[in-house]
Design a protein around this motif. Structure first.
Motif, PDB file in Angstrom:
ATOM      1  N   UNK A 206       0.847  -1.203   0.000  1.00  0.00           N
ATOM      2  CA  UNK A 206       0.000   0.000   0.000  1.00  0.00           C
ATOM      3  C   UNK A 206       0.884   1.255   0.000  1.00  0.00           C
ATOM      4  N   UNK A 207       0.573   2.200  -0.907  1.00  0.00           N
ATOM      5  CA  UNK A 207       1.489   3.333  -1.071  1.00  0.00           C
ATOM      6  C   UNK A 207       0.981   4.636  -0.480  1.00  0.00           C
ATOM      7  N   UNK A 208      -0.288   4.674  -0.064  1.00  0.00           N
ATOM      8  CA  UNK A 208      -0.757   5.948   0.520  1.00  0.00           C
ATOM      9  C   UNK A 208      -1.718   5.698   1.678  1.00  0.00           C
ATOM     10  N   UNK A 209      -1.731   6.659   2.586  1.00  0.00           N
ATOM     11  CA  UNK A 209      -2.553   6.483   3.791  1.00  0.00           C
ATOM     12  C   UNK A 209      -4.038   6.382   3.458  1.00  0.00           C
ATOM     13  N   UNK A 210      -4.446   6.986   2.375  1.00  0.00           N
ATOM     14  CA  UNK A 210      -5.875   6.939   1.997  1.00  0.00           C
ATOM     15  C   UNK A 210      -6.344   5.520   1.711  1.00  0.00           C
ATOM     16  N   UNK A 211      -5.393   4.643   1.398  1.00  0.00           N
ATOM     17  CA  UNK A 211      -5.769   3.250   1.111  1.00  0.00           C
ATOM     18  C   UNK A 211      -5.317   2.325   2.243  1.00  0.00           C
ATOM     19  N   UNK A 212      -4.790   2.918   3.314  1.00  0.00           N
ATOM     20  CA  UNK A 212      -4.139   2.089   4.345  1.00  0.00           C
ATOM     21  C   UNK A 212      -5.070   1.730   5.496  1.00  0.00           C
ATOM     22  N   UNK A 213      -4.735   0.627   6.142  1.00  0.00           N
ATOM     23  CA  UNK A 213      -5.419   0.211   7.360  1.00  0.00           C
ATOM     24  C   UNK A 213      -4.355   0.201   8.473  1.00  0.00           C
ATOM     25  N   UNK A 214      -4.572   1.051   9.468  1.00  0.00           N
ATOM     26  CA  UNK A 214      -3.552   1.254  10.508  1.00  0.00           C
ATOM     27  C   UNK A 214      -4.117   0.864  11.862  1.00  0.00           C
ATOM     28  N   UNK A 215      -3.369   0.049  12.616  1.00  0.00           N
ATOM     29  CA  UNK A 215      -3.805  -0.246  13.988  1.00  0.00           C
ATOM     30  C   UNK A 215      -3.225   0.813  14.926  1.00  0.00           C
ATOM     31  N   UNK A 216      -4.106   1.367  15.759  1.00  0.00           N
ATOM     32  CA  UNK A 216      -3.647   2.347  16.761  1.00  0.00           C
ATOM     33  C   UNK A 216      -3.788   1.680  18.120  1.00  0.00           C
ATOM     34  N   UNK A 217      -2.657   1.412  18.762  1.00  0.00           N
ATOM     35  CA  UNK A 217      -2.683   0.733  20.061  1.00  0.00           C
ATOM     36  C   UNK A 217      -3.177   1.680  21.146  1.00  0.00           C
ATOM     37  N   UNK A 218      -3.936   1.120  22.068  1.00  0.00           N
ATOM     38  CA  UNK A 218      -4.505   1.932  23.154  1.00  0.00           C
ATOM     39  C   UNK A 218      -4.160   1.313  24.505  1.00  0.00           C
TER      40      UNK A 218
ATOM     41  N   UNK B 100      -3.721  12.083  24.309  1.00  0.00           N
ATOM     42  CA  UNK B 100      -2.694  11.700  23.327  1.00  0.00           C
ATOM     43  C   UNK B 100      -3.234  10.618  22.391  1.00  0.00           C
ATOM     44  N   UNK B 101      -4.010   9.695  22.955  1.00  0.00           N
ATOM     45  CA  UNK B 101      -4.578   8.628  22.120  1.00  0.00           C
ATOM     46  C   UNK B 101      -5.551   9.209  21.090  1.00  0.00           C
ATOM     47  N   UNK B 102      -6.469  10.052  21.581  1.00  0.00           N
ATOM     48  CA  UNK B 102      -7.488  10.609  20.677  1.00  0.00           C
ATOM     49  C   UNK B 102      -6.854  11.492  19.607  1.00  0.00           C
ATOM     50  N   UNK B 103      -5.815  12.243  20.002  1.00  0.00           N
ATOM     51  CA  UNK B 103      -5.152  13.123  19.033  1.00  0.00           C
ATOM     52  C   UNK B 103      -4.459  12.279  17.951  1.00  0.00           C
ATOM     53  N   UNK B 104      -3.797  11.213  18.369  1.00  0.00           N
ATOM     54  CA  UNK B 104      -3.092  10.340  17.411  1.00  0.00           C
ATOM     55  C   UNK B 104      -4.095   9.690  16.464  1.00  0.00           C
ATOM     56  N   UNK B 105      -5.146   9.145  17.046  1.00  0.00           N
ATOM     57  CA  UNK B 105      -6.199   8.505  16.253  1.00  0.00           C
ATOM     58  C   UNK B 105      -6.815   9.522  15.278  1.00  0.00           C
ATOM     59  N   UNK B 106      -7.061  10.728  15.765  1.00  0.00           N
ATOM     60  CA  UNK B 106      -7.674  11.772  14.939  1.00  0.00           C
ATOM     61  C   UNK B 106      -6.792  12.117  13.747  1.00  0.00           C
ATOM     62  N   UNK B 107      -5.478  12.230  13.986  1.00  0.00           N
ATOM     63  CA  UNK B 107      -4.574  12.599  12.881  1.00  0.00           C
ATOM     64  C   UNK B 107      -4.574  11.509  11.814  1.00  0.00           C
TER      65      UNK B 107
ATOM     66  N   UNK C  31      -7.005   9.262  11.215  1.00  0.00           N
ATOM     67  CA  UNK C  31      -8.309   9.253  10.524  1.00  0.00           C
ATOM     68  C   UNK C  31      -8.374  10.427   9.545  1.00  0.00           C
ATOM     69  N   UNK C  32      -7.915  11.609   9.975  1.00  0.00           N
ATOM     70  CA  UNK C  32      -7.929  12.787   9.100  1.00  0.00           C
ATOM     71  C   UNK C  32      -7.092  12.572   7.839  1.00  0.00           C
ATOM     72  N   UNK C  33      -6.053  11.737   7.967  1.00  0.00           N
ATOM     73  CA  UNK C  33      -5.202  11.486   6.788  1.00  0.00           C
ATOM     74  C   UNK C  33      -5.859  10.486   5.841  1.00  0.00           C
ATOM     75  N   UNK C  34      -7.028   9.974   6.224  1.00  0.00           N
ATOM     76  CA  UNK C  34      -7.776   9.114   5.302  1.00  0.00           C
ATOM     77  C   UNK C  34      -7.581   7.621   5.516  1.00  0.00           C
TER      78      UNK C  34
ATOM     79  N   UNK D 167       4.899   8.526   9.705  1.00  0.00           N
ATOM     80  CA  UNK D 167       5.673   9.206  10.752  1.00  0.00           C
ATOM     81  C   UNK D 167       5.224  10.656  10.889  1.00  0.00           C
ATOM     82  N   UNK D 168       5.044  11.321   9.740  1.00  0.00           N
ATOM     83  CA  UNK D 168       4.617  12.741   9.757  1.00  0.00           C
ATOM     84  C   UNK D 168       3.234  12.867  10.373  1.00  0.00           C
ATOM     85  N   UNK D 169       2.311  12.001   9.935  1.00  0.00           N
ATOM     86  CA  UNK D 169       0.929  12.082  10.403  1.00  0.00           C
ATOM     87  C   UNK D 169       0.841  11.741  11.893  1.00  0.00           C
TER      88      UNK D 169
END
Ligand code: IPD
Length: 269
Positions: free
Chosen positions: A152-164, A172-179, A181-184, A259-261
């Motif tokens: 997968x080459x872009x976040x818009x097509x990606x599936x990311x696990x966010x550990x809680x 910090x968790x909600x902000x990370x998750x929000x960023x 999700x906002x990136x698609x 990393x940026x997101x």
């Protein structure tokens, strides 16, 4: 003394056998739910007798086979090894909340570290009989078949696990998750960091991020992701082994964007 390649090979095979043996114990107890009680170490931090039982089984076997090695376990069966020796870092049941609540998504995780290198990673999911294994420089596999990270080459097509977890605070968790999700990206949380990382290694997810994760939850998975061709942030920096650190792990194509997101302090693209 630092273990040579043969000594590491032996440990790799023992780690695989131990993960399977421990996994069968965990599976048996999981299926006989009345055989254990569930408690808490802290808010949302589940503990069952089975965690301690499985850890003692693994720690005892390691001590009798490799008395010079160190041991760090989630439930506290720690032992300082000889200078330079391998250190076994073990989560007897990762995904304890799932285990405790009857959800069949948990695993045994074993990472073996020498100095600052994660040499071996073995993760066993006894409910679907999947054994993920990696040795530094020798690739990663599931049930013996080679695995690699996704393309997968872009976040818009990606599936990311966010550990809680309760350690880093809700903001910090909600902000990370929000960023993220906002990136698609699509966001997942499975309750087992070790399996989350193994799934990244197998290309089932594109990345895993968490503000703070303990070494027993992630070292096995770190070896897997790296050997499957993925990127993992420098987890052992500082006192990561004993105090934990943040983590970003993903396929190399989305490394910079993730990393940026994520924008986790100290982790820069
Ligand atoms: C937890 C899980 C969770 C991760 C936490 C860990 P446990 O470990 O791996 O997915 O986000 O950081 O503490 O309590 O199930 O062994």
């Amino acid at each position: 003394m630092k273990p040579d390649s043969r000594a590491l090979e032996t440990r790799f095979h023992v780690a695989v056998a131990l993960a399977r043996e421990a996994g069968q114990v965990a599976r048996r107890r999981f299926l006989d739910r009345k055989s254990f009680t569930v408690g808490f170490k802290g808010p949302q931090d589940y503990l069952t007798e089975v965690d301690g039982e499985v850890e003692r089984l693994i720690a005892g076997r390691v001590q009798s086979l490799f008395p010079e090695d160190g041991f760090i376990g989630e439930e506290g069966d720690d032992r300082i090894g000889r200078d330079g020796a391998a250190i076994w870092v073990v989560d007897p049941i990762d995904g304890t909340s799932n285990f405790a609540r009857g959800a069949p998504h948990f695993c045994i995780s074993i990472g073996i570290v020498v100095g600052r290198e994660v040499e071996i990673g073995v993760i066993y999911d006894p409910m679907v009989d999947e054994l993920f294994a990696a040795r530094r420089g020798a690739g990663a596999s599931v049930n013996g078949a080679p695995i690699e990270v996704s393309a997968t080459a872009e976040l818009k097509a990606a599936s990311i696990e966010v550990g809680w977890n309760m350690r880093s605070g809700s903001h910090r968790f909600l902000a990370l998750m929000g960023r993220i999700v906002d990136a698609g990206a699509a966001v997942v949380r499975s309750g087992s960091g070790a399996l989350g990382l193994a799934y990244v290694a197998a290309g089932r997810r594109d990345g895993y991020v968490e503000n703070h994760i303990n070494a027993w939850d992630c070292l096995g998975g770190i070896a897997l992701v790296r050997e499957a061709g993925g990127y993992v942030s420098d987890y052992l920096t500082g006192d990561g082994l004993h105090s934990g650190n943040p983590i970003v792990a993903c396929n190399p194509r989305i490394r910079e964007a993730l990393l940026k997101t994520s924008a986790i302090e100290g982790l820069v693209p």
